[in-house]
Design an enzyme around this catalytic site. Structure first.
Site, short mmCIF file in Angstrom:
data_model
loop_
_atom_site.label_atom_id
_atom_site.label_comp_id
_atom_site.label_asym_id
_atom_site.label_seq_id
_atom_site.Cartn_x
_atom_site.Cartn_y
_atom_site.Cartn_z
N CYS A 141 1.49 4.92 3.65
CA CYS A 141 0.81 6.21 3.78
C CYS A 141 0.33 6.68 2.41
O CYS A 141 0.71 6.13 1.38
CB CYS A 141 1.74 7.24 4.42
SG CYS A 141 2.00 6.94 6.18
N HIS A 197 0.09 12.95 3.04
CA HIS A 197 1.22 13.86 3.01
C HIS A 197 1.59 14.25 1.58
O HIS A 197 1.23 13.58 0.60
CB HIS A 197 2.44 13.25 3.73
CG HIS A 197 3.00 12.02 3.08
ND1 HIS A 197 3.95 12.07 2.07
CD2 HIS A 197 2.78 10.70 3.31
CE1 HIS A 197 4.28 10.85 1.71
NE2 HIS A 197 3.57 9.99 2.44
#
Length: 566
Positions: free
Chosen positions: A465, A446
């Site tokens: 992440c 992301h």
């Protein structure tokens, strides 16, 4: 005393430089492939002597340690019409000697590989006397024939499949380890005397790392590697003078970063000159440091790693390379956690690369593989339960307006544990776009509003992440063949504030790996820090003492099928 060290260093440097001299060009891939093909297509029978399949089954029944390879052993003999593989008439063939050569040239720095080599050597004892083959009785031949074949599969499974036999998930490695096919390798070995590198089921990086083992072993045994220190200084910049500069110059010369093209280099000079600046920048690049030419704590930490420690790092990463397929998908997205870097490959060529941020030691990014299938523009962020419990709830108690200030909203749950999400926008923790490869670890790529983190050398500070430094470039690359998604439309979707899912027509394999040593496309040996301690854990499995001296045994020289040496 300092000058004595430099005087002693000169022959060492000369020897190391000589060891790196360019050999005669090897045969081309096409030539070696043709050689192997010709052997496989040869109409000549292997040998006149054959086995009964019941004898093979009886051998496997009597030797249960080889039963896991029973299918491979039986298939091997079926392909040969049950003809002996390791004998010519009544004597051991050169193929058997070639097998011993292959085992001898293997990675005997690993104790288990050395033990396998010794077992093969023991099997072949007594097959020669005063340089001549000894004729063996029928039962002796059968015993040796089946044992050599069984030992080959056991050896190959360790050398090419990995010495660690346990479930790799216990070592936090969740990339499936597929059993490798050794059929072509053993067929090639028993068919003739040739270079097996084309058919060895190993990733190309394996041989590149192995080529550096002897050099680091020599450095460990010949060169003084006492820790260097800047003393009271915080850093050294070009033009500075300090006694330690001479030691740094010496160290970078033996490591190969300092290349002197003139006869005017003065090893003992305390001046941080332009020649040394170039060497420092080269060293910094190889170790993931900012190549600014400034010698600071990070540089000194890296330069003080001993050759023994680097040797262990090479061996640990060679073991990991046994776990991966010998070839990778031509279109692959690869993230190497210790490198803090993503590479995107198209048809085997790097098409895009960027810096990334990975998880902290406490919230580690998982090592696994999956398939990227979806791009989400202007995403919501559904806050993980662990973050709600550990960070959001305490913040809400201190500030009743916390959710509103952060663009968050409650969408369910209970007062004790509400379900929270953050609306799309510039302050969203996922930035303007995320990339999904659905997995059980809830990990994805992301964007991020916190761009300053990419300027750091050590970038392990996410919740697990992977944050991308160039997310728009990745979106444009993944959608480059979709005429509905031009760069302008992608930018509009990223800033629209309305969540939009885009399913990719062409899905992309993703591998999140962990390698702390590799050779790059320019032939430079790279090292990175063991950010999660995985190297240390694997070394404890491979070696009783992770920092004990490594016994490097010499490779065989003339007389035993030199073409089989790696």
């Amino acid at each position: 005393m300092r000058m004595t060290r430099y005087t002693l260093l000169v022959p060492v440097i000369a020897a190391l430089a000589e060891s790196c001299s360019t050999p005669q060009p090897p045969p081309t891939v096409e030539e070696r492939t043709q050689e192997i093909t010709e052997v496989f297509e040869s109409p000549v029978d292997y040998t006149l002597r054959t086995l009964d399949s019941t004898r093979i089954l009886g051998f496997l029944e009597a030797n249960p340690e080889f039963r896991s390879d029973s299918a491979g052993i039986m298939d091997f003999y079926r392909r040969r019409h049950f003809q002996y593989a390791w004998f010519v008439r009544d004597s051991v063939s050169q193929s058997a000697v070639g097998f011993l050569s292959l085992a001898t040239s293997a990675d005997t720095a690993f104790g288990e590989m050395a033990a396998l080599r010794d077992r093969i050597q023991l099997l072949l004892e007594g097959t020669q006397s005063e340089g001549h083959n000894v004729a063996l009785c029928d039962s002796c031949q059968q015993h040796l024939e089946l044992n050599l074949t069984a030992q080959f599969f056991h050896f190959a499974d360790k050398k090419y499949g990995g010495l660690i036999g346990k479930d790799l998930r216990e070592l936090d490695w969740f990339i499936p380890r597929r059993k490798k096919d050794y059929a072509r390798l053993i067929d090639s070995l028993t068919a003739g005397h040739m270079d097996l590198s084309l058919v060895e089921p190993l990733h190309p990086q394996y041989a590149k790392l192995k080529a550096n083992l002897k050099r680091y072993h020599d450095l460990d045994t010949v060169v003084d590697w006492s820790p260097l220190s800047l003393g009271d200084r915080r850093k050294l910049e070009p033009g500075d003078k300090a006694p330690v500069v001479a030691d740094i110059r010496q160290r970078l010369m033996v490591l190969g970063d300092l290349v002197n093209d003139t006869d005017t280099l003065v090893l003992s000079s305390p001046v941080y000159d332009s020649t040394l600046v170039r060497a420092v920048k080269a060293f910094q690049t190889r170790h993931g440091l900012h190549p600014d030419g400034i010698i600071g704590p990070g540089m000194m930490k890296a330069v003080n790693y001993s050759p023994r420690e680097r040797l262990r790092t090479l061996l640990v990463n060679m073991e990991r390379l046994r776990w991966v397929p010998e070839t990778t998908a031509p279109n692959l997205i690869l993230v190497n956690i210790p490198e803090f870097r993503m590479q995107v490959y198209e048809d085997g060529v790097e098409a895009l690369s960027m810096d990334v941020v990975v998880g902290t030691v406490a919230t580690r990014t998982v090592i696994f593989s999956d398939t990227l299938s979806t791009v989400v523009f202007s995403p919501y962020w559904v806050v993980p339960t662990s973050i709600v419990r550990g960070e959001i709830l305490p913040a809400m108690k201190k500030d009743p307006n916390y959710l509103a200030r952060k663009g968050m909203e409650r969408v369910g749950g209970t007062d004790a544990l509400p379900r929270i999400r953050q609306r799309p926008g510039g302050g969203n923790a996922l930035g303007r776009v995320k990339f999904l490869f659905p997995n059980s670890y809830s990990i994805y790529f992301h964007d991020t509003p916190s761009k300053s983190g990419f300027a750091r050398e050590q970038r392990a500070f996410s919740h697990g992440c992977i944050r991308l430094s160039r997310p728009a470039d990745l979106a444009e690359y993944l959608l480059r063949n979709d005429t509905a998604w031009t760069p302008e439309k992608i930018k509009t979707a990223m800033y629209k504030g309305k969540e939009t899912y885009v399913r990719l027509e062409e899905k992309h394999p993703v591998t999140i790996g962990y390698f702390t040593a590799w050779v790059d496309s320019e032939g430079r040996l790279n090292f990175r820090d063991d950010v999660y301690g995985h190297d240390k854990r694997l070394a404890a499995e491979l070696f009783f003492d992770p920092l004990a001296p490594v016994a490097m045994e010499p490779l065989p020289t003339a007389g035993i099928l030199e073409g089989l040496q790696e």
